[in-house]
Write a protein that holds these residues in place. Structure first.
Motif, PDB file in Angstrom:
ATOM      1  N   TRP A  69       0.833  -1.208   0.000  1.00  0.00           N
ATOM      2  CA  TRP A  69       0.000   0.000   0.000  1.00  0.00           C
ATOM      3  C   TRP A  69       0.867   1.258   0.000  1.00  0.00           C
ATOM      4  O   TRP A  69       0.575   2.228  -0.694  1.00  0.00           O
ATOM      5  CB  TRP A  69      -0.920  -0.001   1.209  1.00  0.00           C
ATOM      6  N   GLU A  70       1.949   1.241   0.796  1.00  0.00           N
ATOM      7  CA  GLU A  70       2.826   2.408   0.882  1.00  0.00           C
ATOM      8  C   GLU A  70       3.458   2.717  -0.472  1.00  0.00           C
ATOM      9  O   GLU A  70       3.524   3.883  -0.892  1.00  0.00           O
ATOM     10  CB  GLU A  70       3.923   2.149   1.918  1.00  0.00           C
ATOM     11  N   ASP A  73       0.816   4.079  -2.935  1.00  0.00           N
ATOM     12  CA  ASP A  73       0.453   5.445  -2.539  1.00  0.00           C
ATOM     13  C   ASP A  73       1.555   6.433  -2.903  1.00  0.00           C
ATOM     14  O   ASP A  73       1.293   7.535  -3.397  1.00  0.00           O
ATOM     15  CB  ASP A  73       0.170   5.490  -1.039  1.00  0.00           C
ATOM     16  N   GLU A  74       2.809   6.039  -2.699  1.00  0.00           N
ATOM     17  CA  GLU A  74       3.934   6.932  -2.969  1.00  0.00           C
ATOM     18  C   GLU A  74       4.121   7.178  -4.462  1.00  0.00           C
ATOM     19  O   GLU A  74       4.338   8.316  -4.893  1.00  0.00           O
ATOM     20  CB  GLU A  74       5.215   6.337  -2.383  1.00  0.00           C
ATOM     21  N   ASP A  76       1.820   6.746  -6.831  1.00  0.00           N
ATOM     22  CA  ASP A  76       0.598   7.353  -7.351  1.00  0.00           C
ATOM     23  C   ASP A  76       0.506   7.194  -8.874  1.00  0.00           C
ATOM     24  O   ASP A  76       0.437   8.167  -9.624  1.00  0.00           O
ATOM     25  CB  ASP A  76       0.554   8.844  -6.987  1.00  0.00           C
ATOM     26  N   ALA A 111      -5.359  -1.696  -2.696  1.00  0.00           N
ATOM     27  CA  ALA A 111      -4.570  -0.461  -2.740  1.00  0.00           C
ATOM     28  C   ALA A 111      -4.931   0.358  -3.970  1.00  0.00           C
ATOM     29  O   ALA A 111      -5.032   1.590  -3.904  1.00  0.00           O
ATOM     30  CB  ALA A 111      -3.079  -0.787  -2.735  1.00  0.00           C
ATOM     31  N   ARG A 114      -8.372   2.006  -3.356  1.00  0.00           N
ATOM     32  CA  ARG A 114      -8.257   3.136  -2.430  1.00  0.00           C
ATOM     33  C   ARG A 114      -7.617   4.344  -3.104  1.00  0.00           C
ATOM     34  O   ARG A 114      -7.925   5.492  -2.791  1.00  0.00           O
ATOM     35  CB  ARG A 114      -7.447   2.717  -1.206  1.00  0.00           C
ATOM     36  N   ALA A 115      -6.701   4.080  -4.066  1.00  0.00           N
ATOM     37  CA  ALA A 115      -6.031   5.172  -4.788  1.00  0.00           C
ATOM     38  C   ALA A 115      -6.801   5.600  -6.036  1.00  0.00           C
ATOM     39  O   ALA A 115      -6.343   6.494  -6.763  1.00  0.00           O
ATOM     40  CB  ALA A 115      -4.621   4.732  -5.180  1.00  0.00           C
ATOM     41  N   THR A 117      -7.155   3.964  -8.814  1.00  0.00           N
ATOM     42  CA  THR A 117      -6.274   3.674  -9.935  1.00  0.00           C
ATOM     43  C   THR A 117      -6.763   2.432 -10.679  1.00  0.00           C
ATOM     44  O   THR A 117      -7.035   1.405 -10.063  1.00  0.00           O
ATOM     45  CB  THR A 117      -4.837   3.426  -9.433  1.00  0.00           C
TER      46      THR A 117
END
Length: 307
Positions: A69-70, A73-74, A76, A111, A114-115, A117
């Motif tokens: 997830w990190e 998210d980073e 993107d 993930a 949530r993003a 994407t």
């Protein structure tokens, strides 16, 4: 950008994450996207030694939710291509294979949702149940399409069915687009099997595997990823990635009859036409196979050079 490197499919993806980036399929997807100007962040258990223009690589265990997830998210990204999986239930304990594939698919897909994407990911022909079946398997009709019943007996096919249901749920919950690709047996340009690994398997055993010589070139899988980027479909869609013909060089109906003892009542095969249908891929993604097992040769490299 030169004409040869212009996208074959018109899409607006500038940055993409590719999981399983150093694998037999992922490395080709990384190459195709990077060659056409997409900035690729490749994820795998280990980083490669080589260097690839327009690509960077990170070591991430996708079964670990936090780092997965990190990283997503980073970075993107505009899109995620999830190719990482353990594919051979004969070489890996079933529990390890199943847990790896289901957990990694869940972590990546959630993930992505949530993003917000979009995702393209690879399921498998093994979902139908024929590839590693211990019992007699006969298709309900031919050619087999995306709507055909899925009835796997093995942990690999079952893990992919679970992944497909996860993809459907995530697309529904988060409103993202998820394209599930079900490839036939994947070959690389040097005619070697890319996945699943079945080195030493003779053609009679391959036919008995009940996909009846259905295959797809790894470069066509990479093309389908880009075609999915360009698609404007909503929600979850599943498409088969398969060449037009079988690679065994015999009429497909005869192969089916030899393996199964009889043909299903509903059989629309002609000549060496593949037992798996690529009609939906053509209609939904404007994708048709560009490479054939029966080509005389290719001037393209047999594997990416940055590995």
């Amino acid at each position: 950008m030169s004409e040869s490197r212009m996208p074959e499919f018109d899409h607006d993806v500038d940055t993409a994450i590719v999981t399983g980036a150093t694998g037999d399929v992922g490395s080709w997807v990384v190459d195709r996207l990077a060659d056409r100007g997409v900035t690729v962040v490749g994820l795998d258990l280990e980083r490669p030694d080589g260097v690839r223009a327009n690509a960077e690589f990170r070591a991430v265990d996708l079964t670990e939710q936090g780092p997965t997830w990190e990283t997503i998210d980073e970075v993107d990204p505009d899109a995620i291509v999830h190719l990482a999986a353990v594919s051979d239930p004969r070489a890996t304990p079933g529990t390890r294979l199943f847990e790896n594939n289901v957990t990694s698919a869940y972590n990546v897909l959630v993930a992505a949702g949530r993003a917000e994407t979009d995702v393209v990911w690879t399921s498998s022909q093994a979902t139908y149940g024929a590839l590693f079946s211990e019992t007699e398997w006969t298709p309900d009709y031919l050619p087999i399409d995306e709507a055909h019943d899925r009835r796997p007996e093995d942990p690999y096919g079952l893990s992919k069915v679970c992944g497909e249901e996860t993809a459907r749920a995530i697309a529904r919950r988060y409103g993202i687009s998820v394209t599930t690709i079900r490839p036939a047996t994947i070959f690389s340009p040097d005619k070697a099997r890319a996945r699943p690994s079945e080195d030493g398997t003779d053609l009679s055993e391959e036919a008995t595997g009940s996909n009846f010589g259905s295959y797809v070139d790894v470069r066509d899988v990479a093309r389908m990823v880009e075609a999915a980027f360009a698609s404007d479909h909503d929600g979850h869609e599943t498409v088969l990635a398969v060449a037009d013909e079988n690679y065994l060089g015999q009429p497909t109906a005869e192969l089916v009859e030899a393996v199964c003892g009889e043909l299903p009542a509903d059989c629309g095969l002609e000549g060496r036409e593949s037992a798996l249908s690529n009609a939906k891929a053509a209609a939904l993604l404007d994708w048709t196979p560009a490479y054939s097992w029966h080509d005389d040769g290719t001037d393209e490299p047999s594997e990416p050079t940055w590995l």
